[in-house]
Design a protein around this motif. Sequence first.
Motif, PDB file in Angstrom:
ATOM      1  N   VAL A 163      62.302  57.061  36.377  1.00 11.86           N
ATOM      2  CA  VAL A 163      61.540  57.192  37.623  1.00 11.86           C
ATOM      3  C   VAL A 163      60.432  58.208  37.401  1.00 11.86           C
ATOM      4  O   VAL A 163      60.572  59.132  36.589  1.00 11.86           O
ATOM      5  CB  VAL A 163      62.416  57.632  38.828  1.00 11.86           C
ATOM      6  CG1 VAL A 163      63.240  56.472  39.365  1.00 11.86           C
ATOM      7  CG2 VAL A 163      63.304  58.803  38.453  1.00 11.86           C
ATOM      8  N   ALA A 164      59.333  58.015  38.129  1.00 12.39           N
ATOM      9  CA  ALA A 164      58.216  58.954  38.062  1.00 12.39           C
ATOM     10  C   ALA A 164      57.637  59.120  39.456  1.00 12.39           C
ATOM     11  O   ALA A 164      57.822  58.255  40.331  1.00 12.39           O
ATOM     12  CB  ALA A 164      57.147  58.459  37.094  1.00 12.39           C
ATOM     13  N   PHE A 165      56.942  60.252  39.662  1.00 16.93           N
ATOM     14  CA  PHE A 165      56.477  60.637  40.985  1.00 16.93           C
ATOM     15  C   PHE A 165      55.135  61.338  40.876  1.00 16.93           C
ATOM     16  O   PHE A 165      54.938  62.151  39.986  1.00 16.93           O
ATOM     17  CB  PHE A 165      57.482  61.592  41.646  1.00 16.93           C
ATOM     18  CG  PHE A 165      58.882  61.076  41.651  1.00 16.93           C
ATOM     19  CD1 PHE A 165      59.354  60.302  42.698  1.00 16.93           C
ATOM     20  CD2 PHE A 165      59.728  61.342  40.582  1.00 16.93           C
ATOM     21  CE1 PHE A 165      60.645  59.802  42.684  1.00 16.93           C
ATOM     22  CE2 PHE A 165      61.020  60.857  40.554  1.00 16.93           C
ATOM     23  CZ  PHE A 165      61.485  60.082  41.612  1.00 16.93           C
ATOM     24  N   GLY A 166      54.233  61.029  41.797  1.00 17.24           N
ATOM     25  CA  GLY A 166      52.955  61.707  41.804  1.00 17.24           C
ATOM     26  C   GLY A 166      51.960  61.083  42.755  1.00 17.24           C
ATOM     27  O   GLY A 166      51.548  61.727  43.723  1.00 17.24           O
ATOM     28  N   HIS A 181      61.403  50.950  34.520  1.00 15.80           N
ATOM     29  CA  HIS A 181      61.139  52.191  35.255  1.00 15.80           C
ATOM     30  C   HIS A 181      60.291  51.920  36.484  1.00 15.80           C
ATOM     31  O   HIS A 181      59.711  50.843  36.621  1.00 15.80           O
ATOM     32  CB  HIS A 181      60.523  53.262  34.336  1.00 15.80           C
ATOM     33  CG  HIS A 181      59.065  53.036  33.977  1.00 15.80           C
ATOM     34  ND1 HIS A 181      58.593  53.090  32.689  1.00 15.80           N
ATOM     35  CD2 HIS A 181      57.968  52.782  34.734  1.00 15.80           C
ATOM     36  CE1 HIS A 181      57.285  52.870  32.672  1.00 15.80           C
ATOM     37  NE2 HIS A 181      56.881  52.684  33.901  1.00 15.80           N
ATOM     38  N   MET A 182      60.263  52.906  37.346  1.00 13.61           N
ATOM     39  CA  MET A 182      59.503  52.765  38.590  1.00 13.61           C
ATOM     40  C   MET A 182      58.764  54.066  38.890  1.00 13.61           C
ATOM     41  O   MET A 182      59.244  55.150  38.551  1.00 13.61           O
ATOM     42  CB  MET A 182      60.438  52.497  39.771  1.00 13.61           C
ATOM     43  CG  MET A 182      61.114  51.155  39.731  1.00 13.61           C
ATOM     44  SD  MET A 182      62.036  50.870  41.246  1.00 13.61           S
ATOM     45  CE  MET A 182      63.225  52.186  41.146  1.00 13.61           C
ATOM     46  N   ILE A 183      57.609  53.952  39.548  1.00 12.83           N
ATOM     47  CA  ILE A 183      57.013  55.111  40.221  1.00 12.83           C
ATOM     48  C   ILE A 183      57.339  54.969  41.699  1.00 12.83           C
ATOM     49  O   ILE A 183      57.096  53.915  42.307  1.00 12.83           O
ATOM     50  CB  ILE A 183      55.493  55.205  39.989  1.00 12.83           C
ATOM     51  CG1 ILE A 183      55.220  55.758  38.585  1.00 12.83           C
ATOM     52  CG2 ILE A 183      54.844  56.116  41.034  1.00 12.83           C
ATOM     53  CD1 ILE A 183      53.807  56.266  38.365  1.00 12.83           C
ATOM     54  N   LYS A 217      40.307  47.486  40.423  1.00 10.68           N
ATOM     55  CA  LYS A 217      40.222  47.045  41.811  1.00 10.68           C
ATOM     56  C   LYS A 217      40.916  48.041  42.735  1.00 10.68           C
ATOM     57  O   LYS A 217      41.792  48.784  42.319  1.00 10.68           O
ATOM     58  CB  LYS A 217      40.865  45.668  41.979  1.00 10.68           C
ATOM     59  CG  LYS A 217      40.128  44.549  41.267  1.00 10.68           C
ATOM     60  CD  LYS A 217      40.656  43.214  41.725  1.00 10.68           C
ATOM     61  CE  LYS A 217      39.851  42.049  41.154  1.00 10.68           C
ATOM     62  NZ  LYS A 217      40.042  41.874  39.717  1.00 10.68           N
ATOM     63  N   ASP A 218      40.517  48.021  43.980  1.00  8.44           N
ATOM     64  CA  ASP A 218      41.135  48.867  44.998  1.00  8.44           C
ATOM     65  C   ASP A 218      42.055  48.007  45.844  1.00  8.44           C
ATOM     66  O   ASP A 218      41.637  47.016  46.419  1.00  8.44           O
ATOM     67  CB  ASP A 218      40.043  49.487  45.871  1.00  8.44           C
ATOM     68  CG  ASP A 218      40.618  50.392  46.933  1.00  8.44           C
ATOM     69  OD1 ASP A 218      41.828  50.670  46.885  1.00  8.44           O
ATOM     70  OD2 ASP A 218      39.846  50.795  47.809  1.00  8.44           O
ATOM     71  N   MET A 219      43.317  48.351  45.888  1.00 11.02           N
ATOM     72  CA  MET A 219      44.273  47.548  46.659  1.00 11.02           C
ATOM     73  C   MET A 219      44.263  47.915  48.132  1.00 11.02           C
ATOM     74  O   MET A 219      44.991  47.346  48.916  1.00 11.02           O
ATOM     75  CB  MET A 219      45.686  47.737  46.129  1.00 11.02           C
ATOM     76  CG  MET A 219      45.909  47.094  44.802  1.00 11.02           C
ATOM     77  SD  MET A 219      47.638  47.143  44.354  1.00 11.02           S
ATOM     78  CE  MET A 219      48.288  45.752  45.268  1.00 11.02           C
ATOM     79  N   GLY A 220      43.471  48.915  48.517  1.00  8.74           N
ATOM     80  CA  GLY A 220      43.443  49.295  49.920  1.00  8.74           C
ATOM     81  C   GLY A 220      44.127  50.617  50.128  1.00  8.74           C
ATOM     82  O   GLY A 220      44.679  51.200  49.209  1.00  8.74           O
ATOM     83  N   PRO A 221      44.071  51.122  51.356  1.00 11.58           N
ATOM     84  CA  PRO A 221      44.585  52.456  51.629  1.00 11.58           C
ATOM     85  C   PRO A 221      46.069  52.584  51.300  1.00 11.58           C
ATOM     86  O   PRO A 221      46.828  51.656  51.513  1.00 11.58           O
ATOM     87  CB  PRO A 221      44.361  52.621  53.136  1.00 11.58           C
ATOM     88  CG  PRO A 221      43.702  51.403  53.626  1.00 11.58           C
ATOM     89  CD  PRO A 221      43.557  50.430  52.510  1.00 11.58           C
ATOM     90  N   GLY A 222      46.420  53.720  50.761  1.00 10.42           N
ATOM     91  CA  GLY A 222      47.833  53.975  50.525  1.00 10.42           C
ATOM     92  C   GLY A 222      48.331  53.464  49.206  1.00 10.42           C
ATOM     93  O   GLY A 222      49.445  53.745  48.799  1.00 10.42           O
ATOM     94  N   MET A 223      47.523  52.697  48.504  1.00  7.74           N
ATOM     95  CA  MET A 223      47.974  52.137  47.231  1.00  7.74           C
ATOM     96  C   MET A 223      47.161  52.788  46.143  1.00  7.74           C
ATOM     97  O   MET A 223      45.932  52.744  46.157  1.00  7.74           O
ATOM     98  CB  MET A 223      47.723  50.632  47.246  1.00  7.74           C
ATOM     99  CG  MET A 223      48.571  49.874  46.266  1.00  7.74           C
ATOM    100  SD  MET A 223      50.288  49.918  46.720  1.00  7.74           S
ATOM    101  CE  MET A 223      51.009  49.524  45.145  1.00  7.74           C
ATOM    102  N   SER A 224      47.796  53.429  45.222  1.00 10.33           N
ATOM    103  CA  SER A 224      47.024  54.038  44.154  1.00 10.33           C
ATOM    104  C   SER A 224      47.751  53.816  42.840  1.00 10.33           C
ATOM    105  O   SER A 224      48.874  53.354  42.803  1.00 10.33           O
ATOM    106  CB  SER A 224      46.837  55.519  44.410  1.00 10.33           C
ATOM    107  OG  SER A 224      48.081  56.143  44.555  1.00 10.33           O
ATOM    108  N   ILE A 225      47.101  54.181  41.760  1.00 16.26           N
ATOM    109  CA  ILE A 225      47.634  53.894  40.447  1.00 16.26           C
ATOM    110  C   ILE A 225      48.221  55.143  39.836  1.00 16.26           C
ATOM    111  O   ILE A 225      47.928  56.253  40.259  1.00 16.26           O
ATOM    112  CB  ILE A 225      46.552  53.311  39.545  1.00 16.26           C
ATOM    113  CG1 ILE A 225      45.369  54.274  39.460  1.00 16.26           C
ATOM    114  CG2 ILE A 225      46.094  51.965  40.095  1.00 16.26           C
ATOM    115  CD1 ILE A 225      44.338  53.878  38.468  1.00 16.26           C
ATOM    116  N   ASP A 226      49.054  54.975  38.833  1.00 10.81           N
ATOM    117  CA  ASP A 226      49.778  56.143  38.333  1.00 10.81           C
ATOM    118  C   ASP A 226      48.984  56.962  37.343  1.00 10.81           C
ATOM    119  O   ASP A 226      49.087  58.165  37.305  1.00 10.81           O
ATOM    120  CB  ASP A 226      51.129  55.731  37.744  1.00 10.81           C
ATOM    121  CG  ASP A 226      51.006  54.787  36.571  1.00 10.81           C
ATOM    122  OD1 ASP A 226      49.944  54.179  36.411  1.00 10.81           O
ATOM    123  OD2 ASP A 226      51.980  54.668  35.816  1.00 10.81           O
TER     124      ASP A 226
END
Length: 301
Positions: free
Chosen positions: A199-202, A149-151, A288-297
């Motif tokens: 698939v997932a979205f959020g 699956h993917m987000i 950890k923070d991957m930087g702007p625009g990257m977030s966790i589900d």
Amino acid sequence: MDGVTELGYVRFGVSDLSEWRDFATSLLGLQIVEDGAPDTLFLRTDYWHHRIILEQDACDDLTTAGFRVAGAEEFAALQRRLKDAGVNFEQGSDEQAAQRCVLDVMSLSDPAGNPLEIFHGPQIDTHKPFHPSRPMHGRYVTGEGGVGHMILRNAGLDDTYAFYRLLGMRGGIEYKITTPDGNVAEILFMHCNSRDHTVAFGPPSTKSINHLMLEVDNLDDVFMTYELVQASQYPVMISPGKHANDHMFSFYFATPSRWLVEIGWGGRPATHQSEYYTRDTYGHDSSKDMGPGMSIDTPKE
Ligand code: FE
């Protein structure tokens, strides 16, 4: 209604194909198919000719989510349904189908511009059992549930739901998570087979893909991968834990393209009745923070 039946294959543009070759084999144990075109890597997790295609491309993002339909009739029926709904698609050429090792393919985008393909008739190499490129205790879980699956990025959950419903999926909001600023973040999950979600979205994301989940049938492979990742240059982004919705025991780590892979075990089948959760069962701390625009589900709470 006959819709898509599984996430059949995924294609990514990667800026460093040789780094990815090492990552995919030494950490994930994926099998490389040697008959790929130049600047292309086909990777296997089961009897399919390939489940993942990597192509040299600076985008470092998803370039195709390939959804399967059962056969030629369902392929034609879905084209009619898309046309009636005013959704644009492009019929693939014979060359494009051959390159993907499928009988027929069309391409389209979802409302957020995520690149999709719908196909039928994948090449299945029953004479070539999956051979992992590093030792594994078990095997990847695919079968009826597809590659994983993917987000994905989204442009509004209502439009997203309507689009994937049109493709034949069903689902709903499965998490309502209170964020540190007091707002409630909702995550939408859609399924098309026994896998809890395809698939997932959020979460907001600058990339099309947030993460790709691959499931294994032996818990020892989750922790074997965890040890290999900890000894590698790729950071663990979400610690081992158990999701409330699919009951998957998993952890997440960064790929060379700075999206995430989730390795999971023990997922339960999709439930017919809707329900939602406010946090995971346990674990899954983001470290950890991957930087702007990257977030966790799924933040823990
Ligand atoms: Fe996941």
